[in-house]
Design a protein around this motif. Structure first.
Motif, mmCIF file in Angstrom:
data_model
loop_
_atom_site.group_PDB
_atom_site.id
_atom_site.type_symbol
_atom_site.label_atom_id
_atom_site.label_comp_id
_atom_site.label_asym_id
_atom_site.label_seq_id
_atom_site.Cartn_x
_atom_site.Cartn_y
_atom_site.Cartn_z
ATOM 1 N N THR A 82 0.815 -1.217 0.000
ATOM 2 C CA THR A 82 0.000 0.000 0.000
ATOM 3 C C THR A 82 0.849 1.268 0.000
ATOM 4 N N LEU A 83 2.157 1.133 -0.234
ATOM 5 C CA LEU A 83 3.032 2.292 -0.110
ATOM 6 C C LEU A 83 3.991 2.412 -1.293
ATOM 7 N N TYR A 84 4.330 3.670 -1.627
ATOM 8 C CA TYR A 84 5.360 3.916 -2.634
ATOM 9 C C TYR A 84 6.021 5.257 -2.328
ATOM 10 N N PRO A 85 7.351 5.285 -2.192
ATOM 11 C CA PRO A 85 8.048 6.517 -1.783
ATOM 12 C C PRO A 85 7.771 7.684 -2.730
ATOM 13 N N GLY A 86 7.456 8.829 -2.144
ATOM 14 C CA GLY A 86 7.226 10.026 -2.923
ATOM 15 C C GLY A 86 5.892 10.084 -3.629
ATOM 16 N N GLY A 87 5.051 9.113 -3.374
ATOM 17 C CA GLY A 87 3.742 9.079 -4.018
ATOM 18 C C GLY A 87 2.649 9.659 -3.131
ATOM 19 N N ILE A 88 1.451 9.702 -3.683
ATOM 20 C CA ILE A 88 0.267 10.131 -2.937
ATOM 21 C C ILE A 88 -0.378 8.898 -2.318
ATOM 22 N N MET A 89 -0.571 8.911 -1.003
ATOM 23 C CA MET A 89 -1.305 7.824 -0.376
ATOM 24 C C MET A 89 -2.771 8.214 -0.291
ATOM 25 N N LEU A 90 -3.617 7.449 -0.961
ATOM 26 C CA LEU A 90 -5.049 7.685 -0.942
ATOM 27 C C LEU A 90 -5.660 6.803 0.140
ATOM 28 N N ASP A 91 -5.964 7.428 1.268
ATOM 29 C CA ASP A 91 -6.522 6.735 2.424
ATOM 30 C C ASP A 91 -8.037 6.649 2.242
ATOM 31 N N MET A 92 -8.555 5.417 2.121
ATOM 32 C CA MET A 92 -9.964 5.218 1.763
ATOM 33 C C MET A 92 -10.895 5.055 2.959
ATOM 34 N N LYS A 93 -10.390 5.181 4.182
ATOM 35 C CA LYS A 93 -11.216 4.848 5.344
ATOM 36 C C LYS A 93 -12.431 5.748 5.513
ATOM 37 N N GLN A 94 -12.346 7.001 5.033
ATOM 38 C CA GLN A 94 -13.521 7.884 5.150
ATOM 39 C C GLN A 94 -14.606 7.549 4.135
ATOM 40 N N TYR A 95 -14.259 6.829 3.115
ATOM 41 C CA TYR A 95 -15.207 6.499 2.044
ATOM 42 C C TYR A 95 -15.924 5.201 2.445
ATOM 43 N N ASN A 96 -16.876 5.322 3.370
ATOM 44 C CA ASN A 96 -17.310 4.135 4.105
ATOM 45 C C ASN A 96 -18.820 4.030 4.317
ATOM 46 N N LYS A 97 -19.595 4.488 3.358
ATOM 47 C CA LYS A 97 -21.056 4.422 3.513
ATOM 48 C C LYS A 97 -21.592 3.055 3.064
ATOM 49 N N ILE A 98 -22.661 2.636 3.729
ATOM 50 C CA ILE A 98 -23.452 1.493 3.258
ATOM 51 C C ILE A 98 -24.560 2.065 2.382
ATOM 52 N N LEU A 99 -24.606 1.656 1.134
ATOM 53 C CA LEU A 99 -25.450 2.318 0.142
ATOM 54 C C LEU A 99 -26.803 1.654 -0.048
ATOM 55 N N ASN A 100 -26.846 0.332 0.010
ATOM 56 C CA ASN A 100 -28.128 -0.339 -0.270
ATOM 57 C C ASN A 100 -28.093 -1.766 0.250
ATOM 58 N N LEU A 101 -29.230 -2.215 0.767
ATOM 59 C CA LEU A 101 -29.400 -3.602 1.174
ATOM 60 C C LEU A 101 -30.607 -4.179 0.462
ATOM 61 N N ASP A 102 -30.382 -5.226 -0.309
ATOM 62 C CA ASP A 102 -31.443 -5.943 -1.003
ATOM 63 C C ASP A 102 -31.710 -7.232 -0.223
ATOM 64 N N GLU A 103 -32.687 -7.153 0.701
ATOM 65 C CA GLU A 103 -32.962 -8.300 1.569
ATOM 66 C C GLU A 103 -33.400 -9.525 0.780
ATOM 67 N N LYS A 104 -34.256 -9.311 -0.210
ATOM 68 C CA LYS A 104 -34.810 -10.433 -0.960
ATOM 69 C C LYS A 104 -33.722 -11.244 -1.657
ATOM 70 N N ASN A 105 -32.813 -10.558 -2.321
ATOM 71 C CA ASN A 105 -31.754 -11.241 -3.065
ATOM 72 C C ASN A 105 -30.471 -11.398 -2.267
ATOM 73 N N LYS A 106 -30.496 -10.954 -1.025
ATOM 74 C CA LYS A 106 -29.339 -11.080 -0.122
ATOM 75 C C LYS A 106 -28.091 -10.450 -0.743
ATOM 76 N N LEU A 107 -28.218 -9.173 -1.092
ATOM 77 C CA LEU A 107 -27.106 -8.415 -1.666
ATOM 78 C C LEU A 107 -26.954 -7.106 -0.896
ATOM 79 N N ILE A 108 -25.729 -6.675 -0.712
ATOM 80 C CA ILE A 108 -25.483 -5.383 -0.080
ATOM 81 C C ILE A 108 -24.453 -4.626 -0.916
ATOM 82 N N THR A 109 -24.688 -3.320 -1.075
ATOM 83 C CA THR A 109 -23.757 -2.465 -1.810
ATOM 84 C C THR A 109 -23.152 -1.468 -0.834
ATOM 85 N N VAL A 110 -21.825 -1.418 -0.807
ATOM 86 C CA VAL A 110 -21.115 -0.589 0.164
ATOM 87 C C VAL A 110 -19.965 0.132 -0.523
#
Length: 478
Positions: A82-110
């Motif tokens: 996850t690292l490279y010297p002199g590069g930009i580290m894109l920290d994804m931890k804030q990008y953390n919403k649960i977007l949709n739950l499809d109970e019938k088909n047992k699918l979740i989009t996050v």
């Protein structure tokens, strides 16, 4: 007049000191480490956002300026993935919403920065559960996809099996849909691709129903394990999850094991009594004895006996599926100025397990300086969908925890032993897991991952400017 000049000098000194302190803080924040703390890397910048548009803008600006991007979640990959010297580290931890739950088909989009713990808390009230996740649920979904994790479930093997689709931000800053039917080539490259093909944005995962399991534990010898597993676990449809441990204690070194099976309970109506999600609790005692095991053989013997005793108390107890998939202890929660703890994971075909353990024992009995703390054994069924698949057969996975020093001498000493362990693994038609410190040689990588050259060729095809970079790629693609 003199007082005014004196005051100006004082103000200037305070501002200068404050600026210097801020500069030092900024420089410290730019030096990033993975969980193994053996590879500190100074980044050009660290960026984090909860906005898809901002993530896209970061990638597009980097493309214009010819800057490198490394993608990070919880940063538990230990070899610079996850690292490279002199590069930009894109920290994804804030990008953390649960977007949709499809109970019938047992699918979740996050969104990809969400953790498995977040998902479990969200789906548990709906009577749903994950199909595959690590035993610890602190990791981000995007990070887990990038290393194609596996877990305790013996019917659902690697994470790629449970991914329906995802959206990917590629090296040109374009957002594309990826699935087995759309951009299918990328589906097999991104999952298990260590962040080298783009930024995973949101993901649609398959879920399953929560269930009530009854626990069975048993102590066995290592040479009984393959037959036990085949007869009592693999051929028993009621058993849904399984794990084992093999002793690293001197008195029973790589001979004694205990197994834990989780079978579908006959009375599922009692599930509601067990659905409250357990938290990390009562970890002081196991952490204390794990600490003793770092220091001596006596400590290892004591820790093993305590683990066995705790395991015996689980017999005939009940747990929900969601709780089985939540660890009770945090083995990687360790902080020391001189030492660190690293993981290794080796995969070996189940029919070669006993002979493999015999050869591994012969090697390690002569390598007294390697401080082994724990070996957990899991099962991973064959799945070669990912280009960088580690399971070319039905295999046992040995997850190995090692305590080592941080000095160059210690790193080299540990590396020599680990390369020998990998050779033993490869001699038994096995492979090893990539997300850990880059001790293996390129030759070992090529033998363990026969599609390695294809993987690197596809990296050049989809990202010829090497916009997404890490030290793993720099180390091995040459």
């Amino acid at each position: 007049m003199i007082k005014i000049r004196y005051l100006a000098i004082v103000i200037y000194a305070v501002v200068l000191a404050s600026s210097f302190t801020m500069y030092q803080s900024q420089q410290a924040n730019l030096t990033q480490e993975d969980r193994g703390r053996l590879l500190p890397v100074k980044m050009k910048s660290v960026k984090s956002t909860d906005s898809e548009d901002e993530i896209q803008s970061i990638v597009r600006k980097a493309d214009l300026k010819d800057e490198k991007i490394s993608i990070a979640g919880m940063q538990h990959s230990q070899g610079g993935q996850t690292l490279y010297p002199g590069g930009i580290m894109l920290d994804m931890k804030q990008y953390n919403k649960i977007l949709n739950l499809d109970e019938k088909n047992k699918l979740i989009t996050v969104q990809s920065g969400v953790t498995w713990a977040d998902i479990q808390s969200y789906i548990n009230p709906y009577g749903l559960a994950l199909k595959v996740s690590q035993s610890q649920n602190i990791f981000t979904v995007g990070g887990s996809m990038s290393v194609n994790v596996h877990g305790r479930d013996i019917r659902h093997h690697t994470l790629i099996e449970t991914i329906e689709s995802f959206r990917l931000l590629n090296a040109e800053g374009q957002i594309i849909n990826v699935s087995r039917n759309e951009n299918a080539e990328l589906f097999k490259l991104v999952i298990g691709g260590y962040g080298l093909f783009g930024v995973i944005l949101d993901v649609t995962l398959e879920l399953t129903e929560d269930e009530l399991y009854q626990v069975h534990t048993e102590s066995i010898s290592y040479d009984e394990y393959t037959s036990y597993f085949t007869k009592n676990v693999l051929q028993n449809d009621d058993v849904k999850m399984h794990l084992a441990r093999i002793s690293v204690a001197p008195d029973s070194f790589l001979t004694d094991m205990y197994v834990t099976d989780f079978s579908t309970a006959s009375e599922q109506s009692n599930l509601e009594d067990y659905t409250s999600l357990k938290r990390e609790s009562i970890i002081a005692i196991p952490k204390f004895f794990l600490g003793l095991s770092r220091l001596s053989g006596w400590g290892k013997n004591t820790f093993w006996n305590i683990q066995e005793g705790y395991n015996d108390r689980l017999e005939h107890s009940y747990m929900s599926r969601n709780n089985v998939m939540r660890s009770e202890t945090t083995f990687m929660d360790y902080d020391s100025a001189a030492n660190t703890e690293v993981l290794q994971e080796y995969f070996v075909p189940i029919d070669q397990y006993s002979s493999y353990i015999d050869d591994l024992r012969k090697l390690l009995e002569d390598e007294k300086e390697l401080n082994l703390l724990n070996i957990t054994v899991r099962y991973v069924g064959q799945n070669e969908e990912s280009v960088m698949s580690y399971t070319k057969d039905d295999m046992f996975a040995l997850v190995i925890l090692i305590n080592q020093g941080k000095s160059e001498e210690s790193i080299e000493s540990t590396g020599q032993i680990i390369r020998k362990m990998i050779d033993v693994t490869l001699d038994h038609d096995g492979s090893y897991y990539l997300p850990y410190y880059h001790y293996p040689t390129r030759k070992q990588l090529e033998k363990a991952y026969p599609r390695m050259n294809e993987f690197f060729e596809m990296k050049e095809k989809y990202d010829p400017e090497e916009r997404f970079m890490n030290l793993f790629y720099e180390e091995y693609h040459k």
